[in-house]
Every structure is written in structure tokens, then in C-alpha cells.
Design a protein around this motif. Structure first.
Motif, PDB file in Angstrom:
ATOM      1  N   GLY A  55       0.818  -1.201   0.000  1.00  8.57           N
ATOM      2  CA  GLY A  55       0.000   0.000   0.000  1.00  8.57           C
ATOM      3  C   GLY A  55       0.854   1.253   0.000  1.00  8.57           C
ATOM      4  N   ILE A  56       0.220   2.374  -0.256  1.00  6.99           N
ATOM      5  CA  ILE A  56       0.910   3.662  -0.337  1.00  6.99           C
ATOM      6  C   ILE A  56       0.295   4.588   0.699  1.00  6.99           C
ATOM      7  CG2 ILE A  56       1.475   5.608  -1.850  1.00  6.99           C
ATOM      8  CD1 ILE A  56       0.851   3.620  -4.207  1.00  6.99           C
ATOM      9  N   PRO A  57       1.107   5.174   1.563  1.00  9.61           N
ATOM     10  CA  PRO A  57       0.565   6.102   2.560  1.00  9.61           C
ATOM     11  C   PRO A  57      -0.135   7.288   1.883  1.00  9.61           C
ATOM     12  CG  PRO A  57       2.864   5.569   3.031  1.00  9.61           C
ATOM     13  CD  PRO A  57       2.552   5.011   1.674  1.00  9.61           C
ATOM     14  N   PRO A  58      -1.206   7.808   2.504  1.00  9.96           N
ATOM     15  CA  PRO A  58      -1.965   8.915   1.898  1.00  9.96           C
ATOM     16  C   PRO A  58      -1.101  10.117   1.522  1.00  9.96           C
ATOM     17  CG  PRO A  58      -3.084   8.107   3.852  1.00  9.96           C
ATOM     18  CD  PRO A  58      -1.769   7.387   3.781  1.00  9.96           C
ATOM     19  N   GLU A  59      -0.097  10.434   2.338  1.00  8.47           N
ATOM     20  CA  GLU A  59       0.735  11.607   2.047  1.00  8.47           C
ATOM     21  C   GLU A  59       1.616  11.406   0.809  1.00  8.47           C
ATOM     22  OE1 GLU A  59       2.903   9.114   5.139  1.00  8.47           O
ATOM     23  OE2 GLU A  59       0.861   9.844   4.887  1.00  8.47           O
ATOM     24  N   ARG A  60       1.780  10.161   0.377  1.00 12.99           N
ATOM     25  CA  ARG A  60       2.579   9.895  -0.831  1.00 12.99           C
ATOM     26  C   ARG A  60       1.721   9.756  -2.086  1.00 12.99           C
ATOM     27  NH1 ARG A  60       7.478   5.861   0.793  1.00 12.99           N
ATOM     28  NH2 ARG A  60       8.475   7.283   2.268  1.00 12.99           N
ATOM     29  N   LEU A  61       0.428   9.535  -1.939  1.00 16.65           N
ATOM     30  CA  LEU A  61      -0.448   9.348  -3.100  1.00 16.65           C
ATOM     31  C   LEU A  61      -0.402  10.538  -4.050  1.00 16.65           C
ATOM     32  CD1 LEU A  61      -3.662   7.590  -1.755  1.00 16.65           C
ATOM     33  CD2 LEU A  61      -2.017   6.711  -3.403  1.00 16.65           C
ATOM     34  N   GLU A  62      -0.338  11.746  -3.512  1.00 17.68           N
ATOM     35  CA  GLU A  62      -0.325  12.927  -4.372  1.00 17.68           C
ATOM     36  C   GLU A  62       0.957  13.019  -5.190  1.00 17.68           C
ATOM     37  OE1 GLU A  62       1.131  16.409  -1.353  1.00 17.68           O
ATOM     38  OE2 GLU A  62      -0.877  15.611  -1.060  1.00 17.68           O
ATOM     39  N   VAL A 104      -4.416   1.507   0.538  1.00 22.92           N
ATOM     40  CA  VAL A 104      -4.485   1.401   1.992  1.00 22.92           C
ATOM     41  C   VAL A 104      -3.216   0.678   2.439  1.00 22.92           C
ATOM     42  CG1 VAL A 104      -5.750   0.444   3.953  1.00 22.92           C
ATOM     43  CG2 VAL A 104      -7.008   1.285   1.953  1.00 22.92           C
ATOM     44  N   VAL A 105      -2.490   1.312   3.357  1.00 23.14           N
ATOM     45  CA  VAL A 105      -1.247   0.731   3.860  1.00 23.14           C
ATOM     46  C   VAL A 105      -1.531  -0.632   4.481  1.00 23.14           C
ATOM     47  CG1 VAL A 105       0.652   1.053   5.509  1.00 23.14           C
ATOM     48  CG2 VAL A 105      -0.204   2.992   4.187  1.00 23.14           C
ATOM     49  N   GLN A 106      -0.703  -1.597   4.178  1.00 19.14           N
ATOM     50  CA  GLN A 106      -0.765  -2.986   4.635  1.00 19.14           C
ATOM     51  C   GLN A 106      -1.978  -3.749   4.092  1.00 19.14           C
ATOM     52  OE1 GLN A 106      -0.299  -2.953   8.918  1.00 19.14           O
ATOM     53  NE2 GLN A 106       1.873  -2.467   8.745  1.00 19.14           N
ATOM     54  N   VAL A 107      -2.673  -3.189   3.106  1.00 21.63           N
ATOM     55  CA  VAL A 107      -3.799  -3.882   2.472  1.00 21.63           C
ATOM     56  C   VAL A 107      -3.536  -4.035   0.976  1.00 21.63           C
ATOM     57  CG1 VAL A 107      -6.262  -3.803   1.931  1.00 21.63           C
ATOM     58  CG2 VAL A 107      -5.450  -3.101   4.198  1.00 21.63           C
ATOM     59  N   GLY A 108      -3.148  -2.944   0.310  1.00 23.31           N
ATOM     60  CA  GLY A 108      -2.863  -3.004  -1.116  1.00 23.31           C
ATOM     61  C   GLY A 108      -3.301  -1.761  -1.850  1.00 23.31           C
ATOM     62  N   THR A 109      -3.159  -1.824  -3.162  1.00 18.17           N
ATOM     63  CA  THR A 109      -3.455  -0.685  -4.026  1.00 18.17           C
ATOM     64  C   THR A 109      -4.411  -1.113  -5.121  1.00 18.17           C
ATOM     65  OG1 THR A 109      -1.285   0.268  -3.572  1.00 18.17           O
ATOM     66  CG2 THR A 109      -2.401   1.053  -5.548  1.00 18.17           C
ATOM     67  N   SER A 110      -5.284  -0.195  -5.512  1.00 20.06           N
ATOM     68  CA  SER A 110      -6.243  -0.416  -6.582  1.00 20.06           C
ATOM     69  C   SER A 110      -6.137   0.756  -7.553  1.00 20.06           C
ATOM     70  CB  SER A 110      -7.648  -0.496  -5.988  1.00 20.06           C
ATOM     71  OG  SER A 110      -8.614  -0.500  -6.996  1.00 20.06           O
TER      72      SER A 110
END
Length: 163
Positions: A55-62, A104-110
Motif C-alpha cells: 500500500g501507499i501512505p496517503p501523504e505519498r499518493l499525491e 491502503v497501507v498494509q492492504v494493497g493498491t487499486s
């Protein structure tokens, strides 16, 4: 099995999907999975690539769509230039689509690619990409008008100075 038909450029869509699936594999965990789903939602087709990565932390998504920003993956073993998602988004938008990332961190990416739907019949020249539970067809987009040519100076591209 449902047949989903997107109005898209075959080569561009293929490149987008290769990039997104490759990222899902490359940045996954050992024993992880990547799934691809396609569904029609009214006049749009949604293609979703999900993975079980960290997963990717919210602060890195941007920062995902900042060219050459690999989100600190430079320290890891995976190589890349940090352009894949930038190009995937650009190609998707060129096909009148939209690319959205949820993580979502530790869940995955979509990652969801949304494109215009084409008529629910197989057009001439369409190809079928198999995926569990669905078939995705692409229909050629109308050709774009050629870009205007910039006039070149006499004597070719590089003019030699007079001596």
C-alpha cells in the motif's frame, strides 16, 4: 462471462495495462497477488487492477504522478524512472478516460482506468483480452487529424553557416 467493450486505442490501452499490472507485481510482497477486473457502468468501462502489496501512505499518493518521483523506491531493488504512472495517466486521458489510484497501507493498491464504452457488439478488427470472468474488447478510436508541420529552413534541418 460478460463481454465489456471499451472505445480505446488498442496499443495505448495495452501499454497502460502492462504498466499497471507490472507495477502491481513489481511492488508487491512475496506470495502476493494481482487481479484485473473489467465491468461496464453505463456509458463507461472500468478496468481495475488490484494488488496485495504494502500500500501507499496517503501523504505519498499525491506524488504518484510527479515525473521521476519514485516515492523513495530508489533505495529498493526495483529499477525504474518514475514515469510509468505519469505515462499511463496521459495515455488514458488521450483516450478520453480517467485513471484513479486508491491505496491502503498494509492492504494493497487499486488502480481504476475508466474509458468510454463502445457498442456491445464486436466491431471489425477488435481483439479480445481474456481475464477471469470477463472479456475486454477494444474498438479503434477515430484517427486524430495530423499535427501541422513546422516549416523547415531551406537546406534541411541544420543550416550550415556561410563561410
Amino acid at each position: 462471462r460478460a463481454v465489456v467493450t471499451a472505445r480505446a486505442d488498442r496499443r495505448r490501452l495495452r501499454q497502460v495495462l502492462i504498466n499497471l499490472v507490472t507495477n502491481g507485481i513489481r511492488y508487491n510482497q512475496s506470495g502476493g497477488w494481482v487481479q484485473v477486473h473489467a465491468r461496464q457502468e453505463g456509458s463507461r468501462v472500468a478496468i481495475t487492477i488490484c494488488d496485495s502489496g504494502p500500500g501507499i501512505p496517503p501523504e505519498r499518493l499525491e506524488r504518484l504522478f510527479v515525473p521521476f518521483d519514485r516515492l523513495d523506491a530508489d533505495a529498493g531493488p526495483e529499477r525504474g524512472a518514475g514515469l510509468g504512472l505519469v505515462l499511463a495517466r496521459g495515455l488514458t486521458e488521450a483516450m478520453h478516460g480517467h485513471l484513479e489510484v486508491r491505496s491502503v497501507v498494509q492492504v494493497g493498491t487499486s488502480v481504476e482506468v475508466t474509458l468510454p464504452a463502445a457498442p456491445a457488439r464486436q466491431p471489425p478488427g477488435a481483439t479480445e483480452a481474456e481475464a477471469p470472468g470477463c472479456a475486454l474488447l477494444t474498438e479503434a478510436l477515430p484517427r486524430q487529424p495530423p499535427r501541422p508541420q513546422v516549416p523547415q529552413p531551406a537546406g534541411g534541418r541544420h543550416r550550415q553557416p556561410n563561410r
